[in-house]
Design a protein around this motif. Structure first.
Motif, PDB file in Angstrom:
ATOM      1  N   PRO A 155       0.831  -1.206   0.000  1.00  0.00           N
ATOM      2  CA  PRO A 155       0.000   0.000   0.000  1.00  0.00           C
ATOM      3  C   PRO A 155       0.864   1.254   0.000  1.00  0.00           C
ATOM      4  CG  PRO A 155       0.085  -0.937   2.194  1.00  0.00           C
ATOM      5  CD  PRO A 155       0.811  -1.907   1.306  1.00  0.00           C
ATOM      6  N   PRO A 156       0.393   2.332  -0.596  1.00  0.00           N
ATOM      7  CA  PRO A 156       1.158   3.589  -0.572  1.00  0.00           C
ATOM      8  C   PRO A 156       0.974   4.301   0.758  1.00  0.00           C
ATOM      9  CG  PRO A 156      -0.860   3.886  -1.809  1.00  0.00           C
ATOM     10  CD  PRO A 156      -0.835   2.439  -1.403  1.00  0.00           C
ATOM     11  N   THR A 157       2.058   4.717   1.366  1.00  0.00           N
ATOM     12  CA  THR A 157       1.954   5.528   2.571  1.00  0.00           C
ATOM     13  C   THR A 157       1.510   6.935   2.188  1.00  0.00           C
ATOM     14  OG1 THR A 157       4.261   6.230   2.452  1.00  0.00           O
ATOM     15  CG2 THR A 157       3.787   4.187   3.664  1.00  0.00           C
ATOM     16  N   GLU A 158       1.046   7.683   3.187  1.00  0.00           N
ATOM     17  CA  GLU A 158       0.611   9.057   2.906  1.00  0.00           C
ATOM     18  C   GLU A 158       1.779   9.917   2.439  1.00  0.00           C
ATOM     19  OE1 GLU A 158      -1.396  12.799   5.330  1.00  0.00           O
ATOM     20  OE2 GLU A 158      -1.977  10.734   5.836  1.00  0.00           O
ATOM     21  N   MET A 159       2.962   9.685   3.031  1.00  0.00           N
ATOM     22  CA  MET A 159       4.139  10.461   2.620  1.00  0.00           C
ATOM     23  C   MET A 159       4.502  10.160   1.171  1.00  0.00           C
ATOM     24  SD  MET A 159       6.502  10.178   6.052  1.00  0.00           S
ATOM     25  CE  MET A 159       7.848  11.014   5.220  1.00  0.00           C
ATOM     26  N   LEU A 160       4.487   8.882   0.793  1.00  0.00           N
ATOM     27  CA  LEU A 160       4.831   8.534  -0.584  1.00  0.00           C
ATOM     28  C   LEU A 160       3.769   9.055  -1.545  1.00  0.00           C
ATOM     29  CD1 LEU A 160       6.374   5.302  -1.893  1.00  0.00           C
ATOM     30  CD2 LEU A 160       4.206   6.008  -2.901  1.00  0.00           C
ATOM     31  N   GLU A 166       3.208  15.535  -5.798  1.00  0.00           N
ATOM     32  CA  GLU A 166       4.045  16.717  -5.988  1.00  0.00           C
ATOM     33  C   GLU A 166       4.976  16.551  -7.178  1.00  0.00           C
ATOM     34  OE1 GLU A 166       6.067  17.503  -2.360  1.00  0.00           O
ATOM     35  OE2 GLU A 166       4.256  18.045  -1.243  1.00  0.00           O
ATOM     36  N   ALA A 167       5.514  15.337  -7.365  1.00  0.00           N
ATOM     37  CA  ALA A 167       6.399  15.101  -8.506  1.00  0.00           C
ATOM     38  C   ALA A 167       5.657  15.244  -9.827  1.00  0.00           C
ATOM     39  CB  ALA A 167       7.026  13.713  -8.397  1.00  0.00           C
ATOM     40  N   LEU A 168       4.343  14.961  -9.839  1.00  0.00           N
ATOM     41  CA  LEU A 168       3.531  15.078 -11.048  1.00  0.00           C
ATOM     42  C   LEU A 168       2.844  16.434 -11.162  1.00  0.00           C
ATOM     43  CD1 LEU A 168       1.914  11.529 -11.110  1.00  0.00           C
ATOM     44  CD2 LEU A 168       3.611  12.428 -12.709  1.00  0.00           C
ATOM     45  N   SER A 169       3.104  17.323 -10.197  1.00  0.00           N
ATOM     46  CA  SER A 169       2.523  18.677 -10.211  1.00  0.00           C
ATOM     47  C   SER A 169       1.004  18.652 -10.235  1.00  0.00           C
ATOM     48  CB  SER A 169       3.058  19.475 -11.417  1.00  0.00           C
ATOM     49  OG  SER A 169       4.455  19.573 -11.360  1.00  0.00           O
ATOM     50  N   VAL A 170       0.434  17.771  -9.417  1.00  0.00           N
ATOM     51  CA  VAL A 170      -1.020  17.735  -9.282  1.00  0.00           C
ATOM     52  C   VAL A 170      -1.470  19.023  -8.572  1.00  0.00           C
ATOM     53  CG1 VAL A 170      -2.964  16.482  -8.259  1.00  0.00           C
ATOM     54  CG2 VAL A 170      -1.020  15.227  -9.212  1.00  0.00           C
ATOM     55  N   TRP A 178      -7.498  14.135  -2.955  1.00  0.00           N
ATOM     56  CA  TRP A 178      -6.925  12.795  -3.072  1.00  0.00           C
ATOM     57  C   TRP A 178      -6.360  12.319  -1.734  1.00  0.00           C
ATOM     58  CZ3 TRP A 178      -8.189   9.477  -6.447  1.00  0.00           C
ATOM     59  CH2 TRP A 178      -8.497   9.836  -7.755  1.00  0.00           C
ATOM     60  N   LEU A 179      -5.801  13.220  -0.949  1.00  0.00           N
ATOM     61  CA  LEU A 179      -5.311  12.831   0.377  1.00  0.00           C
ATOM     62  C   LEU A 179      -6.467  12.395   1.274  1.00  0.00           C
ATOM     63  CD1 LEU A 179      -2.487  15.412   1.202  1.00  0.00           C
ATOM     64  CD2 LEU A 179      -2.265  12.944   0.890  1.00  0.00           C
ATOM     65  N   ASP A 180      -7.598  13.091   1.171  1.00  0.00           N
ATOM     66  CA  ASP A 180      -8.780  12.670   1.938  1.00  0.00           C
ATOM     67  C   ASP A 180      -9.208  11.256   1.529  1.00  0.00           C
ATOM     68  OD1 ASP A 180      -8.775  15.076   3.257  1.00  0.00           O
ATOM     69  OD2 ASP A 180     -10.278  16.004   1.942  1.00  0.00           O
ATOM     70  N   ALA A 181      -9.175  10.977   0.218  1.00  0.00           N
ATOM     71  CA  ALA A 181      -9.540   9.637  -0.248  1.00  0.00           C
ATOM     72  C   ALA A 181      -8.539   8.596   0.250  1.00  0.00           C
ATOM     73  CB  ALA A 181      -9.606   9.627  -1.777  1.00  0.00           C
ATOM     74  N   HIS A 182      -7.266   8.957   0.256  1.00  0.00           N
ATOM     75  CA  HIS A 182      -6.242   8.020   0.754  1.00  0.00           C
ATOM     76  C   HIS A 182      -6.462   7.713   2.225  1.00  0.00           C
ATOM     77  CE1 HIS A 182      -2.320   6.892   2.468  1.00  0.00           C
ATOM     78  NE2 HIS A 182      -2.074   6.333   1.296  1.00  0.00           N
ATOM     79  N   ARG A 183      -6.720   8.732   3.037  1.00  0.00           N
ATOM     80  CA  ARG A 183      -6.944   8.503   4.471  1.00  0.00           C
ATOM     81  C   ARG A 183      -8.202   7.690   4.713  1.00  0.00           C
ATOM     82  NH1 ARG A 183      -5.594  14.855   5.493  1.00  0.00           N
ATOM     83  NH2 ARG A 183      -3.307  14.685   5.358  1.00  0.00           N
ATOM     84  N   ARG A 184      -9.178   7.882   3.871  1.00  0.00           N
ATOM     85  CA  ARG A 184     -10.420   7.123   4.029  1.00  0.00           C
ATOM     86  C   ARG A 184     -10.217   5.641   3.714  1.00  0.00           C
ATOM     87  NH1 ARG A 184     -13.824   6.463  -0.244  1.00  0.00           N
ATOM     88  NH2 ARG A 184     -13.016   8.369  -1.218  1.00  0.00           N
ATOM     89  N   LEU A 185      -9.412   5.346   2.723  1.00  0.00           N
ATOM     90  CA  LEU A 185      -9.250   3.965   2.278  1.00  0.00           C
ATOM     91  C   LEU A 185      -8.128   3.221   3.014  1.00  0.00           C
ATOM     92  CD1 LEU A 185      -9.650   4.570  -1.550  1.00  0.00           C
ATOM     93  CD2 LEU A 185     -11.301   3.496  -0.032  1.00  0.00           C
TER      94      LEU A 185
END
Length: 299
Positions: A155-160, A166-170, A178-185
């Motif tokens: 799984p991807p960590t929140e830091m990764l 950031e590397a993709l300039s989102v 997207w961070l909210d979705a990551h924390r939810r899942l």
């Protein structure tokens, strides 16, 4: 090479890639330029232009943009066609979802791949470089770890995940969603141990024995085992020959060396032994040696 025409698009070419290649070929024909001219005006090699128009695989986005500019066409329209072809190649059958529509961890990983496609599908090493380093000097986005994440193995960590966006300039607003979705899942996902940190101690297991403690527990057990074997006849005390390293003198000969006698031969041997004079009494060697020493001293 400049005059050699292109062959037909392979029948196995996926639909979106076929649509992209057809648009690129139409743009080339409409421009009236040769492959050599397209390569020169686009700043790429002629072989790169030919591979992009062959239809065997999705070309790089920069190659598509270079050919489109050289043909005098709109880059944005061709980039959207490339995006559809690359998504068909990387995620066949998947549908791009927004952060609020993602409902599983697998869909979030697919969304990361869609983000990479939107960013031009840069190599993982380039993403690692663009993400930069943490204050402690370690990379924020290791390409090997990112590879495992995009393959769905870890799984991807929140830091990764943050460094990836950031590397993709989102855009910042999209990143927050997207961070909210990551924390939810991934709220209940076990956190990975930071680099260099030892594994936690499991408290419900007994502490490990030191070498001395193990020896103190093992020696009494060995003594009990030897006593049992001694009482049951499984273990015998060594005799003098064995202590002196001459145990082979008392060792029985192999079975195949013992002579075989019949009943008459055994009776004759017993009679011969009985007729001989009695054997010499056993003499204690220690006493005999002591007597010799005493006689020598008196002399």
């Amino acid at each position: 090479m400049a005059g050699r025409p292109l062959g037909p698009i392979p029948a196995s070419t996926p639909p979106e890639l076929r649509a992209l290649v057809v648009r690129l070929r139409d743009a080339k024909e409409a421009s009236g330029k040769t492959f050599e001219a397209l390569a020169k005006d686009g700043g790429v090699s002629e072989s790169v232009v030919r591979r992009a128009l062959a239809g065997k695989r999705v070309p790089l986005l920069e190659t598509v943009k270079a050919i489109t500019r050289a043909c005098g066409r709109m880059v944005d329209d061709m980039a959207r066609a490339w995006h559809a072809a690359k998504a068909e190649e990387a995620l066949p059958g998947a549908r791009e979802l927004g952060p609020k529509m993602v409902s599983s961890r697998a869909e979030l990983v697919e969304s990361m791949i869609f983000m990479r496609i939107t960013g031009g599908y840069p190599p993982l090493h380039q993403l690692e470089k663009d993400a930069g380093s943490a204050p402690d000097g370690r990379t924020r986005l290791p390409h090997s770890t990112l590879h495992l994440v995009l393959k769905g193995r870890i799984p991807p960590t929140e830091m990764l995940f943050t460094a990836f966006m950031e590397a993709l300039s989102v855009p910042a607003a999209d990143s927050r969603n997207w961070l909210d979705a990551h924390r939810r899942l991934f709220a209940d996902a076990p956190a990975r141990r930071p680099f260099g940190q030892p594994p936690p101690v499991v408290r419900d297991e007994p502490p490990a024995f030191t070498s001395c403690e193990a020896a103190e527990r093992a020696l009494p057990r060995l003594e009990r085992d030897e006593e049992i074997k001694r009482k049951t006849g499984q273990l015998k005390e060594p005799d003098d020959y064995e202590l002196l390293g001459l145990g082979y003198l008392n060792a029985p000969a192999p079975d195949f060396l013992w002579p075989q006698y019949d009943e008459d031969e055994l009776a004759a041997l017993e009679a011969e032994a009985a007729a001989q004079q009695p054997a010499q009494q056993h003499v204690d060697l220690y006493e005999k040696l002591r007597a010799i020493i005493d006689r020598s001293a008196s002399a």
